[in-house]
Design a protein around this motif. Structure first.
Motif, PDB file in Angstrom:
ATOM      1  N   THR A  16     -27.546  12.095 -13.089  1.00 25.83           N
ATOM      2  CA  THR A  16     -27.975  12.471 -11.623  1.00 25.83           C
ATOM      3  C   THR A  16     -27.414  13.791 -11.097  1.00 25.83           C
ATOM      4  O   THR A  16     -27.948  14.213 -10.362  1.00 25.83           O
ATOM      5  N   HIS A  17     -26.385  13.961 -11.807  1.00 24.41           N
ATOM      6  CA  HIS A  17     -25.824  15.556 -11.143  1.00 24.41           C
ATOM      7  C   HIS A  17     -26.593  16.495 -11.682  1.00 24.41           C
ATOM      8  O   HIS A  17     -26.652  17.560 -10.749  1.00 24.41           O
ATOM      9  N   ARG A  18     -27.479  16.566 -12.579  1.00 18.24           N
ATOM     10  CA  ARG A  18     -28.646  17.427 -12.655  1.00 18.24           C
ATOM     11  C   ARG A  18     -29.281  17.738 -11.654  1.00 18.24           C
ATOM     12  O   ARG A  18     -29.975  18.753 -11.268  1.00 18.24           O
ATOM     13  N   PHE A  19     -29.594  16.840 -10.728  1.00 24.81           N
ATOM     14  CA  PHE A  19     -30.616  16.976  -9.469  1.00 24.81           C
ATOM     15  C   PHE A  19     -29.742  17.285  -8.242  1.00 24.81           C
ATOM     16  O   PHE A  19     -30.215  17.088  -7.184  1.00 24.81           O
ATOM     17  N   SER A  20     -28.556  17.688  -8.441  1.00 24.14           N
ATOM     18  CA  SER A  20     -27.687  17.842  -7.324  1.00 24.14           C
ATOM     19  C   SER A  20     -28.073  19.074  -6.682  1.00 24.14           C
ATOM     20  O   SER A  20     -28.410  20.195  -7.332  1.00 24.14           O
ATOM     21  N   LEU A  21     -28.351  18.933  -5.369  1.00 23.44           N
ATOM     22  CA  LEU A  21     -28.621  20.289  -4.509  1.00 23.44           C
ATOM     23  C   LEU A  21     -27.368  20.895  -3.938  1.00 23.44           C
ATOM     24  O   LEU A  21     -27.551  21.959  -3.263  1.00 23.44           O
ATOM     25  N   THR A  22     -26.234  20.553  -4.083  1.00 26.23           N
ATOM     26  CA  THR A  22     -25.017  20.939  -3.792  1.00 26.23           C
ATOM     27  C   THR A  22     -24.361  21.993  -4.611  1.00 26.23           C
ATOM     28  O   THR A  22     -23.601  22.794  -4.367  1.00 26.23           O
ATOM     29  N   ASP A  24     -25.337  24.678  -6.659  1.00 25.57           N
ATOM     30  CA  ASP A  24     -25.330  26.211  -6.460  1.00 25.57           C
ATOM     31  C   ASP A  24     -25.674  26.537  -5.091  1.00 25.57           C
ATOM     32  O   ASP A  24     -26.421  27.753  -4.835  1.00 25.57           O
ATOM     33  N   LYS A  25     -25.326  25.630  -4.185  1.00 25.06           N
ATOM     34  CA  LYS A  25     -25.682  25.687  -2.628  1.00 25.06           C
ATOM     35  C   LYS A  25     -24.963  26.939  -2.044  1.00 25.06           C
ATOM     36  O   LYS A  25     -23.753  27.128  -2.304  1.00 25.06           O
ATOM     37  N   ALA A  26     -25.413  28.090  -1.328  1.00 21.91           N
ATOM     38  CA  ALA A  26     -24.678  28.885  -0.582  1.00 21.91           C
ATOM     39  C   ALA A  26     -23.834  28.477   0.633  1.00 21.91           C
ATOM     40  O   ALA A  26     -24.016  26.952   0.778  1.00 21.91           O
ATOM     41  N   VAL A 155     -34.028  29.200  -0.400  1.00 22.15           N
ATOM     42  CA  VAL A 155     -33.285  29.859   0.818  1.00 22.15           C
ATOM     43  C   VAL A 155     -31.791  29.509   0.656  1.00 22.15           C
ATOM     44  O   VAL A 155     -30.846  30.355   0.845  1.00 22.15           O
ATOM     45  N   THR A 156     -31.474  28.334   0.329  1.00 14.69           N
ATOM     46  CA  THR A 156     -30.252  27.844   0.670  1.00 14.69           C
ATOM     47  C   THR A 156     -29.334  27.776  -0.859  1.00 14.69           C
ATOM     48  O   THR A 156     -28.054  27.452  -0.813  1.00 14.69           O
ATOM     49  N   ARG A 157     -29.826  28.760  -1.676  1.00  6.62           N
ATOM     50  CA  ARG A 157     -28.942  28.872  -3.014  1.00  6.62           C
ATOM     51  C   ARG A 157     -28.291  30.261  -2.786  1.00  6.62           C
ATOM     52  O   ARG A 157     -28.484  31.090  -1.909  1.00  6.62           O
ATOM     53  N   VAL A 158     -27.182  30.136  -3.446  1.00  9.41           N
ATOM     54  CA  VAL A 158     -26.314  31.560  -3.718  1.00  9.41           C
ATOM     55  C   VAL A 158     -26.966  32.649  -4.312  1.00  9.41           C
ATOM     56  O   VAL A 158     -27.165  33.810  -3.540  1.00  9.41           O
ATOM     57  N   GLU A 159     -27.841  32.468  -5.384  1.00 13.23           N
ATOM     58  CA  GLU A 159     -28.642  33.428  -5.972  1.00 13.23           C
ATOM     59  C   GLU A 159     -29.951  33.291  -5.723  1.00 13.23           C
ATOM     60  O   GLU A 159     -30.590  31.914  -5.855  1.00 13.23           O
ATOM     61  N   LYS A 160     -30.542  34.385  -4.961  1.00 10.63           N
ATOM     62  CA  LYS A 160     -32.139  33.961  -4.583  1.00 10.63           C
ATOM     63  C   LYS A 160     -32.844  34.293  -5.795  1.00 10.63           C
ATOM     64  O   LYS A 160     -32.520  35.019  -6.911  1.00 10.63           O
ATOM     65  N   SER A 161     -33.920  33.611  -5.808  1.00 14.47           N
ATOM     66  CA  SER A 161     -34.916  33.797  -6.758  1.00 14.47           C
ATOM     67  C   SER A 161     -36.383  34.165  -6.269  1.00 14.47           C
ATOM     68  O   SER A 161     -36.384  34.404  -5.194  1.00 14.47           O
ATOM     69  N   ASN A 162     -37.545  34.012  -6.859  1.00 16.80           N
ATOM     70  CA  ASN A 162     -38.929  34.296  -6.723  1.00 16.80           C
ATOM     71  C   ASN A 162     -39.535  32.749  -6.009  1.00 16.80           C
ATOM     72  O   ASN A 162     -40.600  33.025  -5.901  1.00 16.80           O
ATOM     73  N   VAL A 163     -39.040  32.264  -5.360  1.00 17.44           N
ATOM     74  CA  VAL A 163     -39.450  30.895  -4.981  1.00 17.44           C
ATOM     75  C   VAL A 163     -39.865  31.255  -3.483  1.00 17.44           C
ATOM     76  O   VAL A 163     -40.992  30.784  -3.521  1.00 17.44           O
ATOM     77  N   VAL A 216     -30.561  16.588   4.539  1.00 18.80           N
ATOM     78  CA  VAL A 216     -29.982  16.223   3.108  1.00 18.80           C
ATOM     79  C   VAL A 216     -28.693  16.972   2.802  1.00 18.80           C
ATOM     80  O   VAL A 216     -27.664  16.450   2.593  1.00 18.80           O
ATOM     81  N   LEU A 217     -28.760  18.276   3.257  1.00 20.47           N
ATOM     82  CA  LEU A 217     -27.470  19.176   2.922  1.00 20.47           C
ATOM     83  C   LEU A 217     -26.637  18.767   4.020  1.00 20.47           C
ATOM     84  O   LEU A 217     -25.410  19.399   3.861  1.00 20.47           O
ATOM     85  N   ASN A 218     -26.796  18.574   5.266  1.00 21.39           N
ATOM     86  CA  ASN A 218     -26.031  18.161   6.088  1.00 21.39           C
ATOM     87  C   ASN A 218     -25.122  19.003   6.750  1.00 21.39           C
ATOM     88  O   ASN A 218     -23.741  18.919   6.457  1.00 21.39           O
ATOM     89  N   PRO A 219     -25.544  20.306   7.127  1.00 24.73           N
ATOM     90  CA  PRO A 219     -24.408  21.282   7.321  1.00 24.73           C
ATOM     91  C   PRO A 219     -23.540  20.988   8.332  1.00 24.73           C
ATOM     92  O   PRO A 219     -23.360  20.369   9.437  1.00 24.73           O
ATOM     93  N   ALA A 220     -22.201  21.544   8.307  1.00 22.59           N
ATOM     94  CA  ALA A 220     -21.085  21.035   9.054  1.00 22.59           C
ATOM     95  C   ALA A 220     -21.198  21.620  10.335  1.00 22.59           C
ATOM     96  O   ALA A 220     -20.682  21.267  11.257  1.00 22.59           O
ATOM     97  N   HIS A 221     -22.094  22.738  10.693  1.00 22.57           N
ATOM     98  CA  HIS A 221     -22.113  23.266  11.964  1.00 22.57           C
ATOM     99  C   HIS A 221     -23.329  22.348  12.649  1.00 22.57           C
ATOM    100  O   HIS A 221     -23.794  23.526  13.791  1.00 22.57           O
ATOM    101  N   LYS A 222     -23.633  21.379  12.589  1.00 24.52           N
ATOM    102  CA  LYS A 222     -24.660  20.835  13.352  1.00 24.52           C
ATOM    103  C   LYS A 222     -24.316  20.585  14.515  1.00 24.52           C
ATOM    104  O   LYS A 222     -23.281  20.287  15.042  1.00 24.52           O
TER     105      LYS A 222
END
Length: 446
Positions: A16-22, A24-26, A155-163, A216-222
Motif C-alpha cells: 500500500t505504501h507504493r501507492f502513497s501520494l505523500t 514525493d509530495k512538494a 503539479v504537487t510533486r517535488v520533481e516536475k515531469s511531463n505529466v 486527499v492531500l489535506n493541506p495544512a493551510h486550508k
C-alpha cells in the motif's frame, strides 16, 4: 500473532505504501505558490494564449493533428482551471473568484481570436479535426477526469515531469474553443454549442479531479469559509456536475447505437448473396437517418431484386432505407472507379486493422477487378458499334523490360478480314475508352 501473519501485514503495508501520494509530495507552501502563479493570466501568458489560439485554429483549418498538439502544449489554459479546483479544495473563495474570472477572460479572448481567424481565412471546409470537437460523450468526461487527476498529482510533486503537457494534449482544452470560434464565424450554432460544451466538460472535470486530490492531500493551510457559503458552493458544484455529465451520457449512448448499426450494416452488405455479382464502388451509411446509399458496378439488378435486398435490410433494422445507384450505361471512368474502390477499401480495412500485406494484396485484387470490368464494358460497346465484328477478347501483354509499358491487346476472331481503317478506328477508340497508351489489334479469321 504468528510470524506468517506478521509477514503478511508487513507485505500489505509495503504494497500500500507504493501507492502513497505523500512520499514525493512538494511542500504545501510550494504547491500553493505554483497553483496561484498559474491562475494569473496577464502579460506574457495572455500573448502566449493568443498565439497558441492562432496556431490551433490553423491546425484545425488545415486538418493537421501535429499543429494542434503543438498549440495545446504551449497553451496556459490549464492554470485557471486547476486554480478553481484547488480553491474549492481549500475553501478559498477569493482564489475561486480570481480563478473563475481569469478563466472567463481566457475563454473570451480565445473565442475572439479564433473567430477573427476563421472570418479572414479563405479555407472554410469543416475537416475531421473540427468535426471531432462537436459531439462530446461520456468518454470525454472520463478523459478530463482521469487526465485532471494525473495533472494535479504531477503539479504537487517535488520533481516536475511531463505529466502536465500530456494532460494538455489528452484533455484538449484549446481545440474546442477554436471550433466554437469557427461556429461563431460561420454562424453555425451546432458547431459552437457542441464545441463549447466539450470545453465546459473538460473544464469542470479537471477542476473536480483537482479538488479531490487536494482534499486527499489535506493541506495544512486550508481556509474554512462561512458554513452557509461552503454549502452554497457545494450545491452549485453538484448542479454543474449533473448538468455537464447528463448530456454526455445521452450522446455516448447515441454514439454506441450508431457504431452498432454501422457494423451490422457493413456485415450485412459483405454477406448479402444478391450483391455477389456486383462490386460496391462506394457505400455511405448514414448512422443517424439509417440510410444505406450504395453505388454498384457489375450485373444490373431489377427492381424486384433491389426490393428483396431492402426487405432483408429492414429485417436487420426496421427503420433502414436502401438507395442503390447502378451503372446502367456501362460507361464509367476507370480511374474514378479504381480510386473510389481503393478509398472505400482503405477505410474499411484500416478500421478492421488488417495487416499491411493483406491490405496491399486486397487493393491489387480490387484494382484488377475494376480493370476487368472496364474491359468487359468496352467489348459490349464495340459490339454495339460493330454488330458483325465477331468474338473479341482483351488482355494486357508486358515486355521483357520492366521499363516498358504494358500493351492492351484486342484479339478479334471473325470469318472475314478487317481492313486497316477499321482496325485503326478500334485502336483509337480503345485508347480513349480504357485510358491506355498502347493498344494493338490482332485479327484472326476462321
Amino acid at each position: 500473532m504468528s510470524s506468517s501473519d506478521t509477514g503478511l501485514v508487513h507485505w500489505l503495508k509495503e504494497f500500500t505504501h507504493r501507492f502513497s501520494l505523500t512520499e514525493d509530495k512538494a511542500s504545501d507552501e510550494h504547491i500553493d505558490t505554483t497553483i496561484r502563479a498559474g491562475v494569473e493570466l496577464r502579460g506574457t501568458n495572455l500573448w502566449v494564449l493568443m498565439f497558441a489560439i492562432v496556431v490551433a485554429s490553423i491546425g484545425l483549418n488545415v486538418n493537421s493533428a501535429a499543429v494542434i498538439i503543438g498549440a495545446m502544449l504551449i497553451s496556459p489554459l490549464m492554470g485557471p482551471i486547476m486554480g478553481i479546483g484547488y480553491a474549492v479544495g481549500i475553501d478559498d473563495t477569493e482564489l475561486l473568484r480570481k480563478s473563475f474570472r481569469n478563466l472567463l477572460i481566457a475563454a473570451g479572448i480565445s473565442l475572439l481570436v479564433s473567430t477573427l481567424y476563421f472570418l479572414v481565412t479563405p479555407l472554410s471546409d469543416a475537416h475531421s479535426e473540427l468535426l471531432a470537437r462537436t459531439t462530446p460523450t461520456i468518454w470525454d468526461v472520463l478523459i478530463a477526469f482521469f487526465g485532471g487527476l494525473a495533472g494535479i498529482i504531477g503539479v504537487t510533486r517535488v520533481e516536475k515531469s511531463n505529466v502536465i503537457p500530456g494532460v494538455a494534449i489528452a484533455t484538449a482544452l484549446m481545440p474546442p474553443l477554436c471550433t466554437a470560434g469557427y461556429g461563431l464565424a460561420n454562424l453555425d450554432w451546432r458547431f459552437f454549442l457542441g464545441a463549447f460544451y466539450l470545453f465546459a466538460v473538460n473544464t469542470v472535470y479537471i477542476a473536480v479531479s483537482t479538488m479531490l486530490i487536494i482534499r486527499v492531500l489535506n493541506p495544512a493551510h486550508k481556509k474554512y469559509s462561512d458554513p452557509r457559503q461552503h454549502r452554497r458552493i457545494k450545491n452549485i458544484l453538484s448542479t454543474v456536475l449533473v448538468l455537464t455529465i447528463a448530456p454526455s451520457i445521452y450522446l455516448a449512448t447515441k454514439l454506441v447505437q450508431e457504431e452498432v448499426y454501422q457494423n451490422r450494416v457493413t456485415q450485412f452488405l459483405a454477406q448479402e448473396p444478391l450483391l455477389k455479382n456486383n462490386i460496391i464502388v462506394s457505400s455511405k451509411i448514414d448512422n443517424r437517418q439509417h440510410v444505406v446509399d450504395l453505388t454498384l458496378i457489375g450485373e444490373e439488378m431489377d427492381d424486384a431484386t433491389i426490393a428483396q435486398i431492402q426487405e432483408r435490410l429492414k429485417a436487420l433494422d426496421v427503420d433502414s432505407r436502401l438507395l442503390i445507384h447502378q451503372n446502367k450505361s456501362k460507361v464509367m471512368n476507370e480511374a474514378a472507379v479504381r480510386d473510389s474502390i481503393l478509398s472505400d477499401l482503405y477505410h474499411r480495412i484500416t478500421k478492421a486493422q488488417v495487416p499491411d500485406a493483406a491490405l496491399e494484396q486486397k487493393k491489387i485484387s480490387l484494382a484488377m477487378a475494376a480493370r476487368y470490368q472496364i474491359w468487359r464494358d468496352a467489348i459490349e460497346e464495340l459490339h454495339v458499334q460493330y454488330p458483325d465484328l465477331g468474338e473479341v477478347s482483351l488482355g494486357e501483354v508486358v515486355g521483357a523490360s520492366a521499363a516498358e509499358s504494358p500493351v492492351l491487346v484486342a484479339i478479334i476472331m471473325r470469318s472475314q478480314p478487317l481492313d486497316q481503317g477499321h482496325q485503326q478506328q478500334i485502336v483509337n477508340w480503345l485508347k480513349v475508352r480504357t485510358k491506355t497508351g498502347k493498344v494493338r489489334v490482332i485479327v484472326t479469321t476462321n
